[in-house]
Design an enzyme around this catalytic site. Structure first.
Site, PDB file in Angstrom:
ATOM      1  N   GLY A  32       0.819  -1.213   0.000  1.00 31.28           N
ATOM      2  CA  GLY A  32       0.000   0.000   0.000  1.00 31.28           C
ATOM      3  C   GLY A  32       0.849   1.258   0.000  1.00 31.28           C
ATOM      4  O   GLY A  32       2.027   1.220  -0.360  1.00 31.28           O
ATOM      5  N   HIS A  35       2.336   4.782  -4.911  1.00 32.32           N
ATOM      6  CA  HIS A  35       2.883   5.939  -5.618  1.00 32.32           C
ATOM      7  C   HIS A  35       3.075   5.564  -7.086  1.00 32.32           C
ATOM      8  O   HIS A  35       2.735   4.432  -7.489  1.00 32.32           O
ATOM      9  CB  HIS A  35       4.189   6.407  -4.960  1.00 32.32           C
ATOM     10  N   GLY A  37       5.508   4.617  -8.725  1.00 31.19           N
ATOM     11  CA  GLY A  37       6.278   3.379  -8.940  1.00 31.19           C
ATOM     12  C   GLY A  37       5.334   2.188  -9.018  1.00 31.19           C
ATOM     13  O   GLY A  37       5.397   1.380  -9.954  1.00 31.19           O
ATOM     14  N   HIS A  38       4.424   2.087  -8.023  1.00 31.99           N
ATOM     15  CA  HIS A  38       3.450   0.986  -8.044  1.00 31.99           C
ATOM     16  C   HIS A  38       2.550   1.101  -9.272  1.00 31.99           C
ATOM     17  O   HIS A  38       2.233   0.095  -9.921  1.00 31.99           O
ATOM     18  CB  HIS A  38       2.540   1.045  -6.802  1.00 31.99           C
ATOM     19  N   GLY A 148       9.225  -3.857  -8.656  1.00 29.70           N
ATOM     20  CA  GLY A 148      10.072  -2.724  -9.049  1.00 29.70           C
ATOM     21  C   GLY A 148      11.544  -3.035  -8.809  1.00 29.70           C
ATOM     22  O   GLY A 148      11.900  -3.713  -7.836  1.00 29.70           O
ATOM     23  N   GLN A 154      15.223  -8.004  -3.356  1.00 29.39           N
ATOM     24  CA  GLN A 154      13.913  -8.667  -3.270  1.00 29.39           C
ATOM     25  C   GLN A 154      13.575  -9.372  -4.587  1.00 29.39           C
ATOM     26  O   GLN A 154      13.080 -10.501  -4.595  1.00 29.39           O
ATOM     27  CB  GLN A 154      12.840  -7.630  -2.922  1.00 29.39           C
TER      28      GLN A 154
END
Ligand code: PAF
Length: 291
Positions: A32, A35, A37-38, A148, A154
């Protein structure tokens, strides 16, 4: 119309219907505080799939005891508004009590890669990420999942888990989105004051320096890291957690830079820990022969 689903049973039912109708599913897992990027991931997912599912779940398992789980920004209504505008089909917003009921004790160990870089100062973090992503993949059963590049380690961890456990999900990693000054967008930027936001540009400047040096022919990682460190140390509020040039698959530090290696860093600006990275490339010298 955007549908908000909070229970595991309901998401399973909805996904079952998509699958019965042979609809492809694009999935964007998030915590959540969305922004641009998401949203760039969501837009790509929209382009490439029949249905798009976004999960919003601040995953307690990936936060250490002294980390920012309770402060982490939670902006659910605004997130849903943004996702509605992007024409997302489903927001999956499960409860921690249902994701991790009493007695939950399963983990995922990623030998050699989970303890490097961010894993050193965030022990257990990537196990938490791997467990939640694995659970979400089992529930959403996506064809493609989008992440991303800002969270480089990750993405490596998730690709490894997908390959090692034969999950059959196509993982797409999309470029980091930055503000116009170069600061990588992150939900944690919300913790920064205006002065700190400005200070935080040292991360980007250090990465640009690394790329510029590589363009000029530098290969020695120590030399490049030294120059990056100078840039960060010039900023009073910055404290280096790590700066490294790594092999993009093993995450091991490299002594000599090769095409595709990654300059990665984690820096504290005041109390906020920020990460950023860039994939280093070489500009080929082009000789034009005029006849
Ligand atoms: O990158 C994130 O927001 C989280 O680590 C993820 C992948 C949603 C897992 O909680």
């Amino acid at each position: 119309m955007l549908q908000v689903i909070t229970s595991i049973e309901d998401i399973k039912q909805r996904i079952k219907t998509f699958k019965e109708n042979q609809l492809s599913i694009g999935f964007v897992p998030t915590m959540g505080a969305l922004h641009e990027g998401h949203l760039s991931l969501v837009r790509q997912a929209k382009e490439e799939n029949d249905k798009v599912v976004v999960s919003i779940f601040v995953n307690p398992l990936q936060f250490g005891i002294n980390e920012d789980f309770t402060q982490y920004p939670r902006t659910f209504d605004n997130d849903c508004e943004l996702l509605s505008k992007e024409d997302v089909d489903i927001v999956f917003n499960p409860k921690a009590s249902e994701m991790y009921p009493n007695g939950f004790c399963t983990s995922v160990i990623m030998e050699r890669i989970e303890d490097r870089l961010c894993g050193k100062s965030r022990p257990g973090h990537f196990r938490g990420v791997a467990v939640v992503v694995l659970k979400l993949f089992n529930l959403v059963n996506p064809d493609i999942a989008y992440f991303g590049q800002k969270d480089f380690q990750q993405t490596v961890v998730i690709k490894r888990v997908v390959a090692d456990l034969n999950l059959g999900v196509n993982i797409k990693v999309l470029p980091t989105i930055r503000n116009k000054e170069g600061l990588a967008l992150s939900s944690r930027n919300a913790y920064l004051s205006e002065t700190e936001k400005n200070d935080a540009l040292c991360l980007y400047k250090a990465l640009i320096k690394a790329q510029t040096m590589v363009n000029a022919g530098a290969k020695n990682a120590k030399e490049i890291l030294g120059e990056m460190e100078k840039i960060i140390n010039n900023c009073k509020s910055a404290k280096i957690d790590y700066i490294s040039i790594i092999n993009p698959e093993t995450l091991e530090s490299v002594p000599e830079v090769r095409k595709g290696d990654v300059a990665a860093l984690a820096v504290r600006i005041g109390k906020t820990r920020l990460i950023d990275n860039t994939i280093l490339f070489f500009i080929m010298a082009v000789f034009i022969h005029l006849i």
